[in-house]
Design a protein around this motif. Structure first.
Motif, PDB file in Angstrom:
ATOM      1  N   LEU A   1       3.853   5.722  -4.372  1.00 26.45           N
ATOM      2  CA  LEU A   1       2.519   5.702  -4.977  1.00 26.45           C
ATOM      3  C   LEU A   1       1.581   4.873  -4.113  1.00 26.45           C
ATOM      4  N   SER A   2       0.299   5.191  -4.211  1.00 25.84           N
ATOM      5  CA  SER A   2      -0.743   4.339  -3.627  1.00 25.84           C
ATOM      6  C   SER A   2      -1.645   3.864  -4.753  1.00 25.84           C
ATOM      7  N   PHE A   3      -2.039   2.594  -4.682  1.00 31.87           N
ATOM      8  CA  PHE A   3      -3.026   2.080  -5.637  1.00 31.87           C
ATOM      9  C   PHE A   3      -4.363   1.833  -4.943  1.00 31.87           C
TER      10      PHE A   3
ATOM     11  N   GLU B   1       9.216  11.931  -2.489  1.00 25.65           N
ATOM     12  CA  GLU B   1       7.976  12.523  -2.997  1.00 25.65           C
ATOM     13  C   GLU B   1       6.806  11.604  -2.686  1.00 25.65           C
ATOM     14  N   ASP B   2       5.828  12.094  -1.959  1.00 27.30           N
ATOM     15  CA  ASP B   2       4.591  11.340  -1.773  1.00 27.30           C
ATOM     16  C   ASP B   2       3.713  11.638  -2.986  1.00 27.30           C
ATOM     17  N   ALA B   3       3.806  10.740  -3.975  1.00 24.38           N
ATOM     18  CA  ALA B   3       3.088  10.926  -5.242  1.00 24.38           C
ATOM     19  C   ALA B   3       1.813  10.087  -5.288  1.00 24.38           C
ATOM     20  N   ALA B   4       1.282   9.737  -4.095  1.00 22.99           N
ATOM     21  CA  ALA B   4       0.084   8.876  -4.027  1.00 22.99           C
ATOM     22  C   ALA B   4      -1.048   9.410  -4.901  1.00 22.99           C
ATOM     23  N   GLN B   5      -1.146  10.750  -4.992  1.00 25.91           N
ATOM     24  CA  GLN B   5      -2.283  11.340  -5.709  1.00 25.91           C
ATOM     25  C   GLN B   5      -1.880  11.844  -7.097  1.00 25.91           C
ATOM     26  N   ALA B   6      -0.670  11.545  -7.529  1.00 23.04           N
ATOM     27  CA  ALA B   6      -0.152  12.302  -8.678  1.00 23.04           C
ATOM     28  C   ALA B   6       0.471  11.437  -9.767  1.00 23.04           C
TER      29      ALA B   6
ATOM     30  N   SER C   1      -9.567   4.283  -5.133  1.00 20.00           N
ATOM     31  CA  SER C   1     -10.036   5.577  -5.644  1.00 20.00           C
ATOM     32  C   SER C   1      -8.931   6.409  -6.286  1.00 20.00           C
ATOM     33  N   LYS C   2      -7.696   5.924  -6.255  1.00 18.25           N
ATOM     34  CA  LYS C   2      -6.605   6.697  -6.840  1.00 18.25           C
ATOM     35  C   LYS C   2      -6.700   6.706  -8.376  1.00 18.25           C
ATOM     36  N   ASN C   3      -5.959   7.596  -9.029  1.00 15.99           N
ATOM     37  CA  ASN C   3      -6.047   7.686 -10.496  1.00 15.99           C
ATOM     38  C   ASN C   3      -5.699   6.356 -11.153  1.00 15.99           C
TER      39      ASN C   3
ATOM     40  N   ASN D   1       0.859  -1.198   0.000  1.00 17.14           N
ATOM     41  CA  ASN D   1       0.000   0.000   0.000  1.00 17.14           C
ATOM     42  C   ASN D   1       0.890   1.241   0.000  1.00 17.14           C
ATOM     43  N   GLY D   2       0.264   2.385  -0.130  1.00 17.59           N
ATOM     44  CA  GLY D   2       1.025   3.632  -0.219  1.00 17.59           C
ATOM     45  C   GLY D   2       1.661   4.045   1.091  1.00 17.59           C
ATOM     46  N   THR D   3       1.077   3.615   2.197  1.00 15.43           N
ATOM     47  CA  THR D   3       1.664   3.936   3.501  1.00 15.43           C
ATOM     48  C   THR D   3       2.960   3.157   3.687  1.00 15.43           C
ATOM     49  N   ASP D   4       2.919   1.869   3.354  1.00  9.61           N
ATOM     50  CA  ASP D   4       4.148   1.065   3.393  1.00  9.61           C
ATOM     51  C   ASP D   4       5.189   1.659   2.449  1.00  9.61           C
TER      52      ASP D   4
HETATM   53  C1  LIG Z   1      -1.105  11.726   0.036  1.00  5.78           C
HETATM   54  C2  LIG Z   1      -1.259  10.286   0.414  1.00  5.78           C
HETATM   55  N1  LIG Z   1      -0.221   9.639   0.968  1.00  5.78           N
HETATM   56  C3  LIG Z   1      -0.298   8.347   1.316  1.00  5.78           C
HETATM   57  C4  LIG Z   1      -1.454   7.623   1.117  1.00  5.78           C
HETATM   58  C5  LIG Z   1      -1.489   6.219   1.622  1.00  5.78           C
HETATM   59  O1  LIG Z   1      -1.816   5.269   0.680  1.00  5.78           O
HETATM   60  P1  LIG Z   1      -2.514   3.886   1.117  1.00  5.78           P
HETATM   61  O2  LIG Z   1      -3.916   4.182   1.473  1.00  5.78           O
HETATM   62  O3  LIG Z   1      -2.396   3.053  -0.122  1.00  5.78           O
HETATM   63  O4  LIG Z   1      -1.738   3.316   2.246  1.00  5.78           O
HETATM   64  C6  LIG Z   1      -2.560   8.250   0.516  1.00  5.78           C
HETATM   65  C7  LIG Z   1      -3.827   7.571   0.211  1.00  5.78           C
HETATM   66  O5  LIG Z   1      -4.486   6.860   0.808  1.00  5.78           O
HETATM   67  C8  LIG Z   1      -2.464   9.622   0.179  1.00  5.78           C
HETATM   68  O6  LIG Z   1      -3.492  10.265  -0.370  1.00  5.78           O
END
Ligand SMILES: Cc1ncc(COP(=O)(O)O)c(C=O)c1O
Length: 387
Positions: free
Chosen positions: A197-199, A173-178, A202-204, A76-79
């Motif tokens: 990145l996060s998948f 870079e936290d590119a989760a939304q980009a 709801s992400k792009n 996930n994007g947090t990891d």
């Molecule tokens: C800016 C941002 N950083 C990190 C995350 C974490 O991603 P994830 O939910 O996949 O752990 C998200 C989205 O959920 C996010 O919008």
């Protein structure tokens, strides 16, 4: 007198429309999932590696410097953020400078490693970290800076690098939304030392479950991140450092590979939808349209207005069957686990939390949908306030 004259409800609107998305690519998804069942390779393996390579090629192609990109899939994007910070050696006693106007994961990843997330204020013109605020937040304990490319538009990476590079401070870079965003010819995720990145669905580019990825143009950092995501294993059952278990599973990778083929068209659709909203709001001084940084290609993960009396507008829209979201109503530094990270006032962060309102934004909105939302916003912000 306050007169409510809601329009006759149109089709139900949503912030994202995964039903429409699945319907538009169903045969490709069915074939990809059948392929996984046939291969019975559920974790790692060629399907995950194939997606990582395809994603690396997609991002590198967007970048005018034609860099070599490495992509490490994870859970996930947090990891992804935690792995990137671990690859830089962030640990107890360190400080990580990041925005307070973001999703909690940005700061949480640093806190999980025993570091203190220290918040810098945003540039009101872009919602992204203000480079001069980052400079003021840096101390001799600063181990990394984590800009967030919020709502789909990149932070000013050139300015952030000119703050960080002379001090030897790496940037994640936290590119989760980009995904797909660029600025000054650089692709989101490749303009710092590492990108994440996060998948989230709801992400792009969303999976149909959880997933994330770490990007980097550095082969040594890529190798370390891959090792950390796999229990710190240099090879099977031989562990050179403490890692975590964070895997992108093959079903998600197969779905993401299908969706990656459609991402350019979906991104174009988001940008067109944003341009339509923009036109509707062009002569409406009561709302501030999403800011555009010069030289930036915004991918509109969110279309976010600023509006006075935001909660009343959101309520009025809900009554008309139009959903909205507030990203983010409370800044991180006002929450108990993160209060220690506020080292100075963050007035633009706090103002943004009061004013922002995100409208429905996804690639499957029709012109009628966009017009209906825009008309409702206009009616609400121009109506006399009830006595
Ligand atoms: C800016 C941002 N950083 C990190 C995350 C974490 O991603 P994830 O939910 O996949 O752990 C998200 C989205 O959920 C996010 O919008």
């Amino acid at each position: 007198m306050h007169v409510h004259t809601p329009e006759a409800p149109g089709r139900p609107l949503s912030m994202v429309d995964l039903k429409a998305e699945v319907a538009s690519i169903r045969p490709e998804l069915d074939a990809a999932l059948a392929g996984i069942l046939d291969a019975t390779a559920f974790v790692r393996g060629p399907i995950v590696a194939g997606f990582e390579a395809a994603l690396a090629a997609y991002v590198a192609d967007l970048d005018a410097r034609a860099p070599e990109a490495h992509v490490i899939g994870c859970a996930n994007g947090t990891d992804a953020l935690q792995i990137a910070l671990m690859a830089l050696g962030v640990g107890p006693g360190d400080e990580v400078v990041c925005p307070s106007f973001t999703f909690v994961a940005t700061a949480e990843a640093a806190a999980l490693l025993g570091a203190v997330p220290v918040f810098a204020d945003i540039d009101p013109a872009t919602f992204n970290l203000a480079p001069e605020a980052v400079e003021a937040a840096i101390t001799d304990r600063t181990k990394a800076v984590v800009p967030v490319h919020l709502f789909g538009q990149m932070a000013d990476m050139a300015a952030l690098r000119s703050v960080c590079e002379p001090r030897g401070i790496p940037i994640v870079e936290d590119a989760a939304q980009a995904i797909g965003a660029t600025r000054g010819g650089e692709a989101a995720g490749l303009a710092g030392d590492l990108g994440t990145l996060s998948f989230y669905p709801s992400k792009n580019l969303g999976a149909y479950g959880d997933g994330g990825a770490v990007y980097t143009t550095s082969a040594p950092l890529a190798e370390r991140a891959r090792r950390i995501a796999n229990h710190g294993a240099a090879r099977k059952y031989f562990h050179t450092e403490v890692g975590i278990n964070s895997r992108l599973d093959a079903m998600q990778a197969a779905i993401l590979r299908v969706k990656l083929r459609h991402l350019p068209a979906w991104t174009t659709a988001r940008r067109l939808a944003a341009a339509v909203y923009d036109d509707h709001f062009a002569h409406l001084p009561e709302v501030t349209r999403p800011p555009r940084a010069s030289g930036a290609r915004h991918v509109f993960h969110q279309y976010t207005l600023r509006v006075a009396d935001r909660d009343a507008v959101a309520d009025g829209l809900r009554e008309r069957g139009i959903p909205t979201m507030v990203y983010y109503p409370v800044p991180l530094h006002e929450m108990p686990p993160y209060a220690a990270g506020a080292r100075g006032p963050l007035p633009e962060t706090e103002r943004a939390c009061r004013e922002v309102l995100s409208l429905p934004m996804h690639p499957h909105l029709s012109q009628d949908d966009l017009a209906r939302v825009a008309r409702a916003v206009r009616d609400l912000v121009t109506q006399p306030v009830p006595a």
